[in-house]
Motif scaffolding. Structure first.
Motif, PDB file in Angstrom:
ATOM      1  N   PRO A   8       0.814  -1.220   0.000  1.00  0.00           N
ATOM      2  CA  PRO A   8       0.000   0.000   0.000  1.00  0.00           C
ATOM      3  C   PRO A   8       0.844   1.266   0.000  1.00  0.00           C
ATOM      4  O   PRO A   8       0.453   2.267  -0.606  1.00  0.00           O
ATOM      5  N   TYR A  46      -4.157   4.476  -9.423  1.00  0.00           N
ATOM      6  CA  TYR A  46      -5.029   4.074  -8.325  1.00  0.00           C
ATOM      7  C   TYR A  46      -6.422   3.660  -8.804  1.00  0.00           C
ATOM      8  O   TYR A  46      -7.066   2.798  -8.203  1.00  0.00           O
ATOM      9  N   GLN A  67      -7.734  -2.262   1.844  1.00  0.00           N
ATOM     10  CA  GLN A  67      -6.561  -1.770   2.579  1.00  0.00           C
ATOM     11  C   GLN A  67      -6.139  -0.398   2.064  1.00  0.00           C
ATOM     12  O   GLN A  67      -5.813   0.512   2.838  1.00  0.00           O
ATOM     13  N   LEU A  68      -6.170  -0.232   0.754  1.00  0.00           N
ATOM     14  CA  LEU A  68      -5.784   1.052   0.164  1.00  0.00           C
ATOM     15  C   LEU A  68      -6.801   2.142   0.477  1.00  0.00           C
ATOM     16  O   LEU A  68      -6.433   3.280   0.785  1.00  0.00           O
ATOM     17  N   ARG A  71      -6.405   3.411   3.884  1.00  0.00           N
ATOM     18  CA  ARG A  71      -5.245   4.307   3.951  1.00  0.00           C
ATOM     19  C   ARG A  71      -5.575   5.688   3.377  1.00  0.00           C
ATOM     20  O   ARG A  71      -5.238   6.717   3.970  1.00  0.00           O
TER      21      ARG A  71
END
Length: 391
Positions: A8, A46, A67-68, A71
């Motif tokens: 990430p 992205y 997960q990204l 973040r």
């Protein structure tokens, strides 16, 4: 799984994250779209999280995307929430493809080419969500459909190039009604975007109302026709899996950031009556920080495991939808609790406009409006465990 050597931090490096965080307050203050964020995220690849590596994407699954997004939300919740809508459609295409359904492969192909997808399904007063629609889908002689209705919370309104919509053909299926799903392009005539997004929080998402006025979807862009009411079509599972999981990821990120800010504030603040000692030495304050940390600790594994199970094609049978709505409700409610605790330990400075916690306090409230809402989620879980209500 991510490509070898890709983390990430590689995909969303700290320098990019800090630039996005630095812009968030300005977007919120000006009620402006996150144009610069979107450009930088697109340049970083992205928007191709779910696009296969063979097509130039990152080739991630739902666990990696969650997960990204968690973040990204620590820096700019509204940016992350709006990006979610693009990732929902590309994620749905990925989830279907993994189960042998190629009906939305064109979504991944067009995302690889730079198209931006948005989610135009929500309707005011439609608590049936995906199982009915107040939008009219009128069949035309050439197999296309004209859509007339009003869609709310259309995030990415200033930037989408593809909008997924659905409506009801009331005469379809021998008068039983049929739900028709398709995509319009930015150039499609017969719709307008209202400039009505002036909200308490999540302002940068610019989730304006979209009014469909006979917008025509050609036959090749109609990708599903489903009966009215709940059904087991893989599309429904894929939408719920991606929508609920990615929403949960965003609100988990909000809670994570609020806890960080609360800890920083507690360490920074000093108590006059206790001789200038840090509030980190105050037992009551320590209890509140611990309460927030324990709440977040329970959320991380639920989010990660649920997303990983989708990727692994785990068969939870009738428990899948309770699991999906459960993680969404837990994430939004936990984040709201943690933001509140962070504000309590941070003192009066968090009450002022311009404070990051003040913005998070407003942003986190949007969680209660996303489907599945609290009532619907509890009904889903109760039905799974107890069966439907009688009579």
């Amino acid at each position: 799984m991510a490509p070898t050597g890709t983390t990430p931090e590689d995909i969303l490096p700290e320098a990019l994250l800090e630039r996005i965080r630095a812009r968030a307050a300005g977007y919120d203050r000006d009620n402006a779209f996150f144009t610069e964020d979107l450009r930088e995220l697109a340049d970083a690849g992205y928007l191709k999280i779910f696009v296969p590596a063979s097509q130039g994407g990152l080739g991630l699954g739902l666990a990696g995307a969650a997960q990204l997004q968690r973040r990204l939300a620590t820096a700019a919740p509204a940016t992350a929430l709006a990006i979610n809508m693009h990732l929902v459609w590309t994620g749905v295409a990925h989830v279907l493809a993994a189960r042998g359904d190629s009906s939305l492969d064109f979504v991944l192909k067009e995302a690889a080419e730079g198209e931006i997808f948005a989610f135009g399904n929500s309707e005011a007063g439609n608590d049936s969500v995906l199982f009915d629609s107040r939008t009219e889908a009128t069949p035309l002689p050439d197999g296309s459909y004209g859509f007339t209705g009003r869609k709310i919370f259309t995030s990415l309104s200033p930037a989408w190039t593809r909008l997924g919509i659905f409506g009801k053909d009331a005469a379809g299926r021998d008068g039983e009604g049929e739900l028709v799903h398709g995509f319009i392009d930015r150039e499609t005539p017969g719709y307008q975007i209202l400039s009505d997004w002036d909200t308490l929080g999540m302002r940068a998402s610019q989730s304006n109302t979209t009014v469909l006025e006979g917008a025509v979807v050609p036959p090749e862009r109609i990708f599903r026709k489903l009966p009215v009411g709940p059904n087991a079509d893989p599309l429904i599972f894929a939408i719920f899996a991606c929508f609920e999981t990615l929403l949960a990821a965003v609100y988990t990120g909000i809670g994570e950031r609020a806890l960080q800010l609360g800890v920083e504030a507690v360490k920074r603040r000093t108590s006059f009556k206790n001789g200038g000692r840090s509030y980190a030495q105050d037992p009551d304050i320590r209890w509140k920080v611990a309460e927030a940390a324990m709440a977040m600790d329970a959320l991380y594994p639920q989010l990660a495991t649920g997303a990983a199970d989708v990727d692994a094609l785990t068969d939870h049978g009738g428990q899948w939808f309770p699991k999906l709505v459960g993680v969404k409700v837990r994430a939004t409610e936990t984040a709201r609790t943690v933001v509140d605790l962070a504000i309590r330990v941070s003192g009066g400075s968090s009450y002022f406009r311009g404070s990051e916690l003040e913005r998070l306090y407003r942003d986190v409230l949007a969680g209660m409006f996303h489907p599945s809402d609290d009532e619907s989620a509890h009904n889903t879980v109760a039905n799974a465990w107890l069966g439907p209500l009688e009579g």
